[in-house]
Design an enzyme around this catalytic site. Structure first.
Site, PDB file in Angstrom:
ATOM      1  N   GLY A  40      17.010  -8.164 -25.016  1.00 21.53           N
ATOM      2  CA  GLY A  40      16.687  -9.449 -25.620  1.00 21.53           C
ATOM      3  C   GLY A  40      15.718  -9.295 -26.775  1.00 21.53           C
ATOM      4  O   GLY A  40      15.253  -8.196 -27.095  1.00 21.53           O
TER       5      GLY A  40
ATOM      6  N   ARG B 250      12.356  -9.196 -28.700  1.00 20.53           N
ATOM      7  CA  ARG B 250      11.021  -8.704 -28.315  1.00 20.53           C
ATOM      8  C   ARG B 250      10.997  -8.093 -26.907  1.00 20.53           C
ATOM      9  O   ARG B 250      10.074  -8.313 -26.131  1.00 20.53           O
ATOM     10  CB  ARG B 250       9.988  -9.822 -28.359  1.00 20.53           C
ATOM     11  CG  ARG B 250       9.592 -10.255 -29.718  1.00 20.53           C
ATOM     12  CD  ARG B 250       8.699  -9.219 -30.377  1.00 20.53           C
ATOM     13  NE  ARG B 250       8.034  -9.766 -31.545  1.00 20.53           N
ATOM     14  CZ  ARG B 250       8.548  -9.766 -32.774  1.00 20.53           C
ATOM     15  NH1 ARG B 250       9.728  -9.220 -33.023  1.00 20.53           N
ATOM     16  NH2 ARG B 250       7.874 -10.300 -33.773  1.00 20.53           N
ATOM     17  N   SER B 251      12.047  -7.334 -26.614  1.00 16.34           N
ATOM     18  CA  SER B 251      12.092  -6.670 -25.304  1.00 16.34           C
ATOM     19  C   SER B 251      11.701  -5.200 -25.428  1.00 16.34           C
ATOM     20  O   SER B 251      11.845  -4.436 -24.472  1.00 16.34           O
ATOM     21  CB  SER B 251      13.497  -6.786 -24.710  1.00 16.34           C
ATOM     22  OG  SER B 251      14.417  -6.049 -25.490  1.00 16.34           O
TER      23      SER B 251
ATOM     24  N   LYS C  71      13.067  -2.963 -27.596  1.00 18.16           N
ATOM     25  CA  LYS C  71      14.201  -2.103 -27.935  1.00 18.16           C
ATOM     26  C   LYS C  71      13.871  -1.108 -29.039  1.00 18.16           C
ATOM     27  O   LYS C  71      14.187   0.083 -28.932  1.00 18.16           O
ATOM     28  CB  LYS C  71      15.380  -2.938 -28.466  1.00 18.16           C
ATOM     29  CG  LYS C  71      15.822  -4.051 -27.603  1.00 18.16           C
ATOM     30  CD  LYS C  71      16.930  -4.865 -28.250  1.00 18.16           C
ATOM     31  CE  LYS C  71      16.558  -5.507 -29.579  1.00 18.16           C
ATOM     32  NZ  LYS C  71      15.637  -6.644 -29.432  1.00 18.16           N
TER      33      LYS C  71
ATOM     34  N   ALA D 267      17.946   0.639 -41.736  1.00 15.42           N
ATOM     35  CA  ALA D 267      17.646  -0.776 -41.527  1.00 15.42           C
ATOM     36  C   ALA D 267      18.816  -1.622 -42.002  1.00 15.42           C
ATOM     37  O   ALA D 267      19.272  -1.465 -43.133  1.00 15.42           O
ATOM     38  CB  ALA D 267      16.387  -1.157 -42.295  1.00 15.42           C
ATOM     39  N   THR D 268      19.287  -2.512 -41.145  1.00 16.95           N
ATOM     40  CA  THR D 268      20.375  -3.407 -41.547  1.00 16.95           C
ATOM     41  C   THR D 268      19.843  -4.781 -41.947  1.00 16.95           C
ATOM     42  O   THR D 268      20.599  -5.626 -42.430  1.00 16.95           O
ATOM     43  CB  THR D 268      21.387  -3.591 -40.394  1.00 16.95           C
ATOM     44  OG1 THR D 268      20.691  -4.122 -39.262  1.00 16.95           O
ATOM     45  CG2 THR D 268      22.036  -2.273 -40.019  1.00 16.95           C
TER      46      THR D 268
ATOM     47  N   HIS E  33       7.624  -3.835 -38.334  1.00 18.99           N
ATOM     48  CA  HIS E  33       8.358  -2.677 -37.826  1.00 18.99           C
ATOM     49  C   HIS E  33       8.035  -1.426 -38.662  1.00 18.99           C
ATOM     50  O   HIS E  33       7.813  -0.359 -38.119  1.00 18.99           O
ATOM     51  CB  HIS E  33       9.869  -2.943 -37.856  1.00 18.99           C
ATOM     52  CG  HIS E  33      10.375  -3.691 -36.660  1.00 18.99           C
ATOM     53  ND1 HIS E  33      11.137  -3.112 -35.690  1.00 18.99           N
ATOM     54  CD2 HIS E  33      10.204  -4.972 -36.267  1.00 18.99           C
ATOM     55  CE1 HIS E  33      11.438  -4.009 -34.752  1.00 18.99           C
ATOM     56  NE2 HIS E  33      10.884  -5.148 -35.087  1.00 18.99           N
ATOM     57  N   ARG E  34       8.007  -1.572 -39.999  1.00 19.95           N
ATOM     58  CA  ARG E  34       7.792  -0.418 -40.869  1.00 19.95           C
ATOM     59  C   ARG E  34       6.390   0.168 -40.658  1.00 19.95           C
ATOM     60  O   ARG E  34       6.214   1.370 -40.598  1.00 19.95           O
ATOM     61  CB  ARG E  34       7.979  -0.821 -42.338  1.00 19.95           C
ATOM     62  CG  ARG E  34       7.853   0.354 -43.293  1.00 19.95           C
ATOM     63  CD  ARG E  34       8.034  -0.090 -44.731  1.00 19.95           C
ATOM     64  NE  ARG E  34       9.361  -0.626 -44.958  1.00 19.95           N
ATOM     65  CZ  ARG E  34       9.632  -1.748 -45.650  1.00 19.95           C
ATOM     66  NH1 ARG E  34       8.652  -2.448 -46.179  1.00 19.95           N
ATOM     67  NH2 ARG E  34      10.878  -2.150 -45.809  1.00 19.95           N
TER      68      ARG E  34
ATOM     69  N   ARG F 147       4.650   0.238 -38.055  1.00 18.38           N
ATOM     70  CA  ARG F 147       4.501   0.958 -36.802  1.00 18.38           C
ATOM     71  C   ARG F 147       5.042   2.375 -36.878  1.00 18.38           C
ATOM     72  O   ARG F 147       4.574   3.260 -36.180  1.00 18.38           O
ATOM     73  CB  ARG F 147       5.219   0.187 -35.688  1.00 18.38           C
ATOM     74  CG  ARG F 147       4.781   0.616 -34.301  1.00 18.38           C
ATOM     75  CD  ARG F 147       5.520  -0.145 -33.239  1.00 18.38           C
ATOM     76  NE  ARG F 147       6.937   0.023 -33.387  1.00 18.38           N
ATOM     77  CZ  ARG F 147       7.839  -0.925 -33.105  1.00 18.38           C
ATOM     78  NH1 ARG F 147       7.422  -2.092 -32.681  1.00 18.38           N
ATOM     79  NH2 ARG F 147       9.115  -0.701 -33.256  1.00 18.38           N
TER      80      ARG F 147
END
Lengths: 167, 167, 167
Positions: free
Chosen positions: C10, C12-13, C15, C34-35, C50-51, C53
């Site tokens: 889901g 914020r799980s 992944k 990255a899509t 995300h980047r 991190r």
């Protein structure tokens, strides 16, 4: 005594395919008990896709409301019920007492001789719906899944077409 | 040191029942820490249903916002927190800093002596909501679940009332 | 032959974090494919988080549509594709034939030498959406997950940041 299997999962998670394989493990011919009603062209197309995939070993029965009757009438071979969530939806739309009907059906399961494989849907893992009817439906669907799971010999969560054993 | 358990799952997936059983495994009396606020009749009915199911071994406390205070005040018996998702929702509606409050509570867990069983919800497995607030909430709920799970000794996903062990 | 991994779950799980760890198990440097397309500030913020991190061992590539091209161009180190669901969404929004593109990409997987870790989303476990486009999208997303899972060596469901092994 009939073996009872519940296969649950999200939309397009491969539940029906797993359930078809599981049912045919129990017999070379099988009954397909469809609870869907083709109200519109989208649903009709979805039903046709499912039917085309099944082979000649299947006999199809329609049971939008009287699922217990269909189970009693098909007790000569393994059955696949696809799906509980649509059955529940049909009962609620017809303003019938789904709880009594579900309890009656569950009470009859130990009397059946041939296996029953139920397909159901996970509908409660999204954001709480704004619509009160949608909230009532997802509460009922979750409750029905719990009731069936408590009486099932096997429970499987389908994830991306793969079976995750829950019971 | 307190044992920390997280039980997560969809709506009506049997989380609370599993959590009640798990809490009473740890003690003959237990605290029930309710984060729900009865804003309307639907929620009041839901709270009453949960309360009626629990027996006399439970002492109920209400903690819509100050969960850390409730945990500190009940450190003489196992606790069930039902649920994290409503607590988060209450904090966000009150425009309080949920991240600081969650970090403070998690930092205090190692100091507690009695077990804590947290119930939480999976809300991120549906279609992305149109509403930006709903998207922010499901992001926060997923993040909070990750934080608690990282500090938990046991994590269970409830599926149709059955426990699926995650940790 | 490339090892293929699917990590689904889901919102914020956890992944992406699991997928990053899994990719770096396969090599000391890795490609991040990255899509996502930063259409608005919310998405731009999410991409930036995300980047930030990821560490210096990652080389970032953008592939909103031509995922097969990106996989072929990065076959010198393990790859993380984040995520399939956005790629599907991009293809559908551009009115391209996602089924042909997905089949082409899957057909090419056995030719690749370096591992590929795909991140995907579970979007089908909520109430059926009212919106026909949303229904079509969740059907397509479920189908794509099944196709990739059938060709994957490992499939993991991420729950609260923890991996649940499916295959």
């Amino acid at each position: 005594m009939a073996r009872v299997v519940l296969i649950t999962g999200g939309a397009r998670s491969g539940k029906s395919m797993l359930a078809e394989q599981r049912t045919l493990q129990a017999g070379s011919v099988a009954h397909y008990i469809a609870t869907a009603q083709a109200f519109d062209s989208e649903m009709a197309a979805r039903i046709a896709t499912h039917r085309d995939r099944r082979g000649p070993e299947w006999r199809t029965h329609e049971a939008p409301l009287d699922l217990l009757g269909a189970l009693c009438a098909t007790d000569d071979a393994p059955r696949l019920v696809d799906c509980l969530t649509l059955w529940l939806s049909n009962l609620m739309l017809a303003e019938l007492d789904w709880q009594s009907r579900a309890r009656e059906m569950i009470a009859a399961l130990p009397v059946l001789r041939q296996p029953v494989v139920f397909v159901s849907n996970e509908v409660g893992m999204g954001i709480v719906p704004d619509n009160p009817l949608a909230r009532a439906f997802r509460d009922a669907a979750g409750t029905l899944n719990q009731w069936i799971a408590a009486h099932a010999d096997e429970v499987i969560l389908s994830v991306s077409g793969l079976p995750l054993k829950v019971k």
